[in-house]
Design a protein around this motif. Structure first.
Motif, PDB file in Angstrom:
ATOM      1  N   GLU A   7       5.540  -4.917  -9.340  1.00  0.00           N
ATOM      2  CA  GLU A   7       5.112  -3.651  -8.194  1.00  0.00           C
ATOM      3  C   GLU A   7       4.809  -2.150  -8.829  1.00  0.00           C
ATOM      4  O   GLU A   7       5.200  -1.941  -9.993  1.00  0.00           O
ATOM      5  N   GLY A   8       3.951  -1.705  -8.172  1.00  0.00           N
ATOM      6  CA  GLY A   8       3.515  -0.444  -8.565  1.00  0.00           C
ATOM      7  C   GLY A   8       2.110   0.133  -7.970  1.00  0.00           C
ATOM      8  O   GLY A   8       2.147  -0.231  -6.773  1.00  0.00           O
ATOM      9  N   GLU A   9       1.147   0.707  -8.658  1.00  0.00           N
ATOM     10  CA  GLU A   9      -0.011   0.977  -8.226  1.00  0.00           C
ATOM     11  C   GLU A   9      -1.109   0.367  -9.127  1.00  0.00           C
ATOM     12  O   GLU A   9      -1.333   0.424 -10.275  1.00  0.00           O
ATOM     13  N   GLY A  16      -0.935  -5.264  -0.204  1.00  0.00           N
ATOM     14  CA  GLY A  16      -0.741  -3.891   0.267  1.00  0.00           C
ATOM     15  C   GLY A  16      -0.145  -3.816   1.666  1.00  0.00           C
ATOM     16  O   GLY A  16      -0.397  -4.668   2.426  1.00  0.00           O
ATOM     17  N   TYR A  68      -4.921  -0.786   3.829  1.00  0.00           N
ATOM     18  CA  TYR A  68      -3.972  -0.418   2.876  1.00  0.00           C
ATOM     19  C   TYR A  68      -4.737  -0.741   1.214  1.00  0.00           C
ATOM     20  O   TYR A  68      -4.896   0.020   0.542  1.00  0.00           O
ATOM     21  N   LYS A 116      -5.463   0.653  -2.856  1.00  0.00           N
ATOM     22  CA  LYS A 116      -5.084   0.030  -4.229  1.00  0.00           C
ATOM     23  C   LYS A 116      -4.103  -1.007  -3.548  1.00  0.00           C
ATOM     24  O   LYS A 116      -3.676  -1.088  -2.385  1.00  0.00           O
ATOM     25  N   SER A 171      -0.128  -2.586  -4.050  1.00  0.00           N
ATOM     26  CA  SER A 171       1.097  -2.038  -4.510  1.00  0.00           C
ATOM     27  C   SER A 171       2.063  -3.316  -4.984  1.00  0.00           C
ATOM     28  O   SER A 171       3.192  -2.948  -5.534  1.00  0.00           O
ATOM     29  N   LEU A 172       1.503  -4.554  -4.739  1.00  0.00           N
ATOM     30  CA  LEU A 172       2.433  -5.657  -5.225  1.00  0.00           C
ATOM     31  C   LEU A 172       1.459  -6.729  -5.834  1.00  0.00           C
ATOM     32  O   LEU A 172       0.326  -7.111  -4.709  1.00  0.00           O
TER      33      LEU A 172
END
Length: 428
Positions: free
Chosen positions: A189-191, A221, A330, A334, A336-337
């Motif tokens: 998880e993040g960007e 996203g 989204y 980017k 997100s997961l």
């Protein structure tokens, strides 16, 4: 006189009954004709005029369609789209071959490792009978029986629900038992602006025609409600979609949690292909063997920081094409997961867990040459660099059916084994 009246009444009833039967038959024939009309209309939309056609040994027909005639441009957002023939930017180069004998035969630091120089040049079965000329792209021809296997013309080539994505942070036991989809994955998880992995290719057994088994990368996203954006790529066995049990390369996308947008491969408008060598949905060859040679495919998906499109690469330098940024909400920014791993459908026929296999059909602890794996797991960061994710977690709904185990070393980087047999004494 009475007998005549009764006879006339009998004749009238008989006529009404006969008329009703003909009316019903007429409606049935009309309904069938209407269905057939819709199927043929859909086939005409999907099967574009070809420059050349190639018969694959597995029975597929591969049509070489001019790049400007592909299904992508049926999308209203892409009517006036100018094809981008190459990405503006590429993450750090990956030196893999499209499909090869695994370069590292033993992932453990404590075990001897060896390599094979005998790399395979045929990556899909149809390659043995020809190739598509430059300026065209190969498209697997859709047959009438392919569409008729679906529950409806509209649903053909589409996943059925958001349950096809593993959501590690909200596991409800009732949800696990009802959604019919089970996973064994690693996730971060993040960007993120892309993801990459090398996975070995198997031919898992699928119990029911409406079940499937796949191994893939997900770039996600949005929330897991109606706004989920997803880009997916990997290999799958899906009798319902393809009409056989071959292992096939596939892609998928959606911008609304699989409700109305997106599809597998090129079965709707969206993905723009530029490569004339690889056919989405075509059979992969060769396949890994239990205690034998292990065959890998490498997949890289990344976001072009200039145009915003999401590109896909298969192996060394085979850039297949891209998902235009305009398809998403989204994912215009980017992901997100990121998820890597396997998924199966469990229809639980007669109340029993399916025997559909995930990966090789072996549990992770069986190790190399028996279990399926993902190796050299990487993400693309905000600087467009490939690197190992800082935190990799794992998730599986029912580890007694399908499981996952991670590891790390110099040759394979971050890796994991995953999969399982489905129904067994501990998984009912």
């Amino acid at each position: 006189m009475m007998k005549i009246m009764l006879f006339l009444r009998f004749v009238a009833v008989l006529c009404l009954f006969t008329a009703a039967r003909f009316c019903y038959a007429g409606r049935s024939r009309f309904s069938g004709s209407r269905e057939n009309f819709e199927v043929m209309k859909h086939l005409n939309r999907l099967n574009k005029p070809s420059v050349e056609s190639i018969k694959s040994p597995d029975g597929d027909m591969i049509d070489c369609v001019h790049i400007s005639q592909q299904p992508a441009f049926d999308h209203p957002f892409l009517k006036n789209h100018t094809i981008q023939m190459r990405p503006n930017y590429h993450p750090n180069w990956i030196n893999d071959d499209a499909i090869q004998v695994s370069a590292t035969m033993k992932p453990s630091k404590d075990e001897a490792s060896s390599s094979s120089e005998n790399q395979q040049t045929i990556t899909q079965l149809w390659h043995s009978n020809g190739k598509c000329p430059k300026g065209t792209i190969p498209i697997r021809r859709t047959k009438k029986e392919d569409v008729l296997r679906a529950t409806s013309v509209k649903s053909y080539g589409k996943k059925k629900s958001v349950s096809t994505v593993a959501y590690p942070n909200s596991i409800d036991p009732e949800y696990i038992n009802q959604n019919g989809h089970q996973h064994a994955i690693a996730y971060a998880e993040g960007e993120f602006y892309g993801a990459k992995a090398t996975m070995n290719v198997w031919n898992p057994k699928v119990q029911q025609y409406n079940e499937f088994s796949l191994s893939q990368i997900w770039l996600l996203g949005g929330s897991f409600a109606s706004d989920l954006n997803s880009i997916e790529a990997g290999w799958q066995v899906s009798p319902e979609l393809y009409g056989d049990n071959n292992t096939r390369l596939f892609t998928y996308w959606t911008s609304d949690a699989y409700q109305a947008t997106g599809c597998y491969n090129l079965l709707c408008s969206g993905f723009i292909q530029i490569n004339n060598e690889i056919a989405m949905g075509a059979s992969i060859s060769p396949i890994s063997q239990n205690q034998g040679s292990q065959y890998d495919i490498s997949i890289l998906v990344w976001k072009d920081p200039e145009e915003g499109n999401w590109w896909m690469q298969f192996g060394n330098g085979k850039v297949l094409g891209y998902w235009p940024a305009t398809l998403f909400s989204y994912l215009t920014e980017k992901a997100s997961l990121i998820e890597w791993g396997g998924e199966v459908v469990n229809t639980a026929l007669d109340g029993q867990h399916t025997t559909t296999q995930m990966g090789s059909g072996q549990f992770p602890q069986q190790g190399f040459s028996k279990a399926s794996y993902f190796r050299n797991i990487e993400i693309v960061d905000e600087s467009n660099n490939l690197r190992t994710p800082k935190d990799i977690n794992t998730f599986t709904e029912q580890p007694n059916c399908y499981d996952v185990r991670t590891g790390n070393n110099g040759d394979w980087g971050s890796y994991f084994y995953y999969g399982g047999p489905g129904r067994n004494p501990n998984c009912q």
